[in-house]
Design a protein around this motif. Structure first.
Motif, PDB file in Angstrom:
ATOM      1  N   SER A  85       0.809  -1.222   0.000  1.00  0.00           N
ATOM      2  CA  SER A  85       0.000   0.000   0.000  1.00  0.00           C
ATOM      3  C   SER A  85       0.838   1.267   0.000  1.00  0.00           C
ATOM      4  O   SER A  85       0.330   2.345  -0.313  1.00  0.00           O
ATOM      5  CB  SER A  85      -0.936  -0.004   1.218  1.00  0.00           C
ATOM      6  OG  SER A  85      -0.181  -0.078   2.424  1.00  0.00           O
ATOM      7  N   ASP A  86       2.139   1.152   0.344  1.00  0.00           N
ATOM      8  CA  ASP A  86       2.936   2.369   0.499  1.00  0.00           C
ATOM      9  C   ASP A  86       4.198   2.391  -0.360  1.00  0.00           C
ATOM     10  O   ASP A  86       5.088   3.218  -0.144  1.00  0.00           O
ATOM     11  CB  ASP A  86       3.330   2.533   1.976  1.00  0.00           C
ATOM     12  CG  ASP A  86       4.047   1.296   2.521  1.00  0.00           C
ATOM     13  OD1 ASP A  86       4.078   0.268   1.819  1.00  0.00           O
ATOM     14  OD2 ASP A  86       4.569   1.368   3.657  1.00  0.00           O
ATOM     15  N   GLN A 104       1.853  -4.140   4.591  1.00  0.00           N
ATOM     16  CA  GLN A 104       0.488  -3.683   4.337  1.00  0.00           C
ATOM     17  C   GLN A 104       0.219  -3.820   2.834  1.00  0.00           C
ATOM     18  O   GLN A 104       0.920  -3.251   2.006  1.00  0.00           O
ATOM     19  CB  GLN A 104       0.316  -2.223   4.748  1.00  0.00           C
ATOM     20  CG  GLN A 104       0.266  -1.992   6.240  1.00  0.00           C
ATOM     21  CD  GLN A 104      -1.076  -2.387   6.846  1.00  0.00           C
ATOM     22  OE1 GLN A 104      -1.996  -2.802   6.135  1.00  0.00           O
ATOM     23  NE2 GLN A 104      -1.191  -2.272   8.171  1.00  0.00           N
ATOM     24  N   THR A 105      -0.812  -4.578   2.496  1.00  0.00           N
ATOM     25  CA  THR A 105      -1.059  -4.942   1.102  1.00  0.00           C
ATOM     26  C   THR A 105      -2.425  -4.439   0.661  1.00  0.00           C
ATOM     27  O   THR A 105      -3.401  -4.491   1.422  1.00  0.00           O
ATOM     28  CB  THR A 105      -1.001  -6.480   0.931  1.00  0.00           C
ATOM     29  OG1 THR A 105       0.259  -6.940   1.426  1.00  0.00           O
ATOM     30  CG2 THR A 105      -1.158  -6.882  -0.521  1.00  0.00           C
ATOM     31  N   ALA A 106      -2.489  -3.947  -0.575  1.00  0.00           N
ATOM     32  CA  ALA A 106      -3.743  -3.418  -1.116  1.00  0.00           C
ATOM     33  C   ALA A 106      -4.053  -4.077  -2.455  1.00  0.00           C
ATOM     34  O   ALA A 106      -3.163  -4.310  -3.271  1.00  0.00           O
ATOM     35  CB  ALA A 106      -3.647  -1.901  -1.285  1.00  0.00           C
ATOM     36  N   GLU A 125      -6.780  -3.440  -5.633  1.00  0.00           N
ATOM     37  CA  GLU A 125      -7.768  -2.529  -6.217  1.00  0.00           C
ATOM     38  C   GLU A 125      -8.090  -3.018  -7.620  1.00  0.00           C
ATOM     39  O   GLU A 125      -7.221  -3.026  -8.494  1.00  0.00           O
ATOM     40  CB  GLU A 125      -7.214  -1.102  -6.282  1.00  0.00           C
ATOM     41  CG  GLU A 125      -6.892  -0.507  -4.915  1.00  0.00           C
ATOM     42  CD  GLU A 125      -6.245   0.856  -5.018  1.00  0.00           C
ATOM     43  OE1 GLU A 125      -5.840   1.230  -6.147  1.00  0.00           O
ATOM     44  OE2 GLU A 125      -6.137   1.546  -3.991  1.00  0.00           O
ATOM     45  N   THR A 177     -12.100  -3.457  -3.640  1.00  0.00           N
ATOM     46  CA  THR A 177     -10.849  -3.242  -2.928  1.00  0.00           C
ATOM     47  C   THR A 177     -10.713  -4.225  -1.769  1.00  0.00           C
ATOM     48  O   THR A 177     -11.707  -4.742  -1.236  1.00  0.00           O
ATOM     49  CB  THR A 177     -10.756  -1.809  -2.360  1.00  0.00           C
ATOM     50  OG1 THR A 177     -11.811  -1.607  -1.412  1.00  0.00           O
ATOM     51  CG2 THR A 177     -10.871  -0.776  -3.474  1.00  0.00           C
ATOM     52  N   ALA A 178      -9.459  -4.466  -1.401  1.00  0.00           N
ATOM     53  CA  ALA A 178      -9.157  -5.276  -0.216  1.00  0.00           C
ATOM     54  C   ALA A 178      -7.876  -4.734   0.400  1.00  0.00           C
ATOM     55  O   ALA A 178      -6.971  -4.295  -0.318  1.00  0.00           O
ATOM     56  CB  ALA A 178      -8.989  -6.745  -0.582  1.00  0.00           C
ATOM     57  N   ARG A 179      -7.811  -4.746   1.709  1.00  0.00           N
ATOM     58  CA  ARG A 179      -6.613  -4.279   2.417  1.00  0.00           C
ATOM     59  C   ARG A 179      -6.332  -5.245   3.558  1.00  0.00           C
ATOM     60  O   ARG A 179      -7.254  -5.679   4.257  1.00  0.00           O
ATOM     61  CB  ARG A 179      -6.810  -2.878   2.986  1.00  0.00           C
ATOM     62  CG  ARG A 179      -7.287  -1.851   1.976  1.00  0.00           C
ATOM     63  CD  ARG A 179      -7.416  -0.469   2.621  1.00  0.00           C
ATOM     64  NE  ARG A 179      -8.086   0.465   1.727  1.00  0.00           N
ATOM     65  CZ  ARG A 179      -9.391   0.735   1.758  1.00  0.00           C
ATOM     66  NH1 ARG A 179     -10.162   0.123   2.662  1.00  0.00           N
ATOM     67  NH2 ARG A 179      -9.927   1.591   0.928  1.00  0.00           N
ATOM     68  N   THR A 180      -5.047  -5.572   3.727  1.00  0.00           N
ATOM     69  CA  THR A 180      -4.706  -6.489   4.819  1.00  0.00           C
ATOM     70  C   THR A 180      -3.236  -6.336   5.185  1.00  0.00           C
ATOM     71  O   THR A 180      -2.429  -5.881   4.357  1.00  0.00           O
ATOM     72  CB  THR A 180      -4.995  -7.951   4.419  1.00  0.00           C
ATOM     73  OG1 THR A 180      -4.880  -8.788   5.571  1.00  0.00           O
ATOM     74  CG2 THR A 180      -4.022  -8.441   3.365  1.00  0.00           C
TER      75      THR A 180
END
Length: 621
Positions: free
Chosen positions: A56-57, A130-132, A134, A185-188
């Protein structure tokens, strides 16, 4: 930030293709075929859809590669807190049409088939990341936004549809997904040892529901590609990897149901940034056949060569007037239009779909087809029983039209000319037809066609050669054209003929920028467009082969090494290379460029290892 064309990764399952940016985003993908409207089109317009899996970053990965011998793309990510690896593939599984016939396949069934699944697996190998995810498809070239809904798998599966579009997408994952407008979307937070998967599917085949299932499909796909590549014959040489990647790319551009080879996976990637020289290349050109068959046979991929020749036989058998190109399903009507809502790559307008050149008169088509049949007859020692009827029809067309002007190999949209390379290809048509007639015992016909070939050759040598003894672009000019590098490769004249040597060296010295070859000087050619263009990589590889033919082996090897150094980071090539920046330009990846690479590299290796490389019977002509 615009992604350089040559930096994209290329995926294929033999029916559709995808381009993956270094930042983890699928930015070009068309469904259900590689020439269908796009669902992910960020390549040509920022809001035309994409599908990203990444930290994510972090935007820039640590490394990218293909798993050896495959078309599975592996991207490694390093963050301040950990490392993770993403693997992307279009899934290929076992043949599944056992109880009913396929509605699209026309070639001999194999052991494998597309599963219509884009699979992305994730593994955290160290620390935590941190993984995203989209996924935002926009159907019909960015004109129809997706409507998402959940299935009975609660937060682990969603379905995307769009009004007026037949394609339905299913997103399945062991992450928890939510919908924000047209985006899923998913975030984990992934920790060391964690594995996850995301699968986008569009067919009847059930997508993977667990990571174990996803991993098994990845392994099956990897083994398929490695087994396929293992059928090939590659020299033990430092340049072997370029040959293998080119072979895999050609296979990836082959539409498995018909055997057609698409010229490229994309439309409208510009030949000049900001320019108008933008075309749709998701079609199959007849002229590609000679070098496709030569390359495939030379590397040992006989089945693929036979399938492509069968596709050409299908269209030639059913088409009274052979076109220069067809849709990958054999379609004739490739009407061209523009997508004015898309800004294009690097604001290069217009964005075109379809290709008006399909209706042009280009006189190289008959020679390309007959040379392909001739190459096949030498390699396979066999002629299809429908070949004789096709052969006669193409010879008749070449004899009828060879004295007329045409649009030429470069498909100019200006005034028609008596292009020398087109005349040479008409000579090829008669020369190969005469050889094929002799092969099947039609001696009287062989003699007549040989006389016709001699007449065409005499006309070319009388009108297509300047005072220096150099073959020129068209009758009545002294302009050079890189297509004349084909003259020695097609055996129009012997490699030691002074006119061949003069032509090759003139192009090398006068039509090149730092060794990189232009198609022609745009200021000398009425091609119907304005603006400059880059050097054409296929022409540069042709020069390598031509230099080898005339005995300039050192110069050929040096140029070949230089061209290989310009490959994209994944050893892929577009159509052109900007001589000032080294950046790839044009549609990507380009089949014709990779075919010319195979030809050039094998020429150089053959010169280095006499007796261990190519036999003369396997060369074009």
């Amino acid at each position: 930030m615009r992604v350089p064309i040559g930096d994209y990764g290329f995926l294929s399952d033999g029916e559709t293709t995808a381009l993956v940016a270094p930042g983890g985003s699928v930015e070009w993908m068309c469904l259900p075929r590689m020439d269908s409207p796009s669902i992910f089109g960020t390549l040509l317009g920022r809001h035309a859809g994409n599908f990203r899996v990444a930290p994510s970053d972090v935007l820039v990965p640590a490394a990218r590669r293909y798993l050896p011998g495959t078309m599975i793309l592996e991207t490694s990510w390093g963050t301040a807190t950990g490392w993770m690896i993403v693997r992307d593939l279009l899934v290929i599984g076992p043949w599944r049409h056992e109880d009913e016939r396929s509605h699209t396949h026309r070639r001999t069934p194999t052991d494998y088939d597309s599963e219509h699944v884009l699979l992305r697996t994730i593994r955290c190998v160290n620390g935590e990341v941190q993984t995203a995810v989209e996924c935002e498809p926009v159907f019909d070239y960015g004109r129809s936004f997706a409507n998402w809904s959940y299935t009975d798998r609660v937060y682990h599966q969603g379905v995307a549809t769009a009004e007026g579009c037949d394609v339905q997408l299913t997103l399945t994952t062991d992450l928890r997904i939510g919908f924000e407008g047209g985006r899923a979307t998913a975030r984990t937070l992934l920790k060391e040892g964690d594995v996850r998967f995301v699968a986008l599917s569009w067919g009847s085949k059930e997508p993977p529901l667990t990571h174990d299932d996803a991993y098994q499909r990845l392994v099956w796909t990897a083994h398929h590609w490695q087994h396929w590549l293992g059928r090939g014959q590659f020299p033990d040489h430092p340049w072997r990897s370029y040959l293998q990647r080119s072979a895999l790319t050609l296979k990836g551009l082959t539409y498995a149901p018909t055997g057609a080879i698409a010229a490229a996976a994309t439309t409208s990637l510009p030949e000049t940034l900001g320019g108008e020289r933008n075309y749709d290349y998701r079609f199959s050109w007849i002229r590609d056949a000679t070098f496709a068959l030569w390359g495939l046979y030379s590397l040992g991929f006989d089945w693929e060569a036979i399938d492509f020749l069968s596709f050409i036989g299908d269209v030639a058998d059913s088409d009274e007037d052979l076109q220069i190109m067809y849709g990958i399903g054999g379609e004739r009507d490739l009407a061209e239009s523009t997508l004015d809502h898309l800004p294009g790559y690097a604001n290069s307008r217009p964005v075109r779909i379809g290709n008006a050149a399909h209706a042009q008169k280009q006189h190289d088509v008959w020679g390309a087809l007959l040379d392909s049949v001739y190459l096949h007859s030498k390699a396979a020692d066999h002629l299809d029983n429908r070949v004789w009827a096709i052969l006669g029809k193409q010879v008749e067309a070449a004899l009828k039209h060879w004295r007329e002007p045409d649009a030429g190999i470069w498909e100019v949209r200006g005034q028609l000319q008596h292009f020398t390379s087109s005349k040479i290809m008409c000579w090829v048509a008669l020369d190969r037809a005469a050889k094929l007639a002799a092969y099947i015992g039609q001696d009287a016909m062989a003699t007549e066609w040989e006389m016709n070939a001699d007449e065409i050759k005499a006309d070319i040598l009388a009108n297509g050669v300047d005072e220096r003894g150099v073959l020129v672009q068209h009758y009545g000019t002294t302009a050079l054209d890189a297509s004349l590098l084909l003259a020695p490769l097609l055996r129009f004249l012997p490699p030691d003929d002074p006119r061949i040597r003069a032509t090759v060296l003139a192009i090398a010295d006068e039509l090149s920028i730092d060794g990189m070859v232009l198609r022609y000087r745009v200021e000398e050619t009425d091609d119907g467009f304005t603006g400059a263009e880059g050097t054409f990589t296929i022409c540069s590889f042709w020069l390598v082969s031509a230099l080898s033919e005339i005995g300039e082996h050192k110069r050929a090897r040096e140029l070949c090494a230089k061209l290989l150094s310009f490959a994209g980071p994944l050893e892929l090539y577009a159509e052109e290379i900007d001589p000032n920046t080294g950046q790839q330009l044009g549609n990507f990846p380009q089949a014709f460029t990779h075919l010319a690479l195979i030809n050039a590299v094998l020429h150089v290796i053959d010169a280095e290892q006499p007796g261990e490389g190519l036999t003369d019977s396997s060369r074009p002509g």
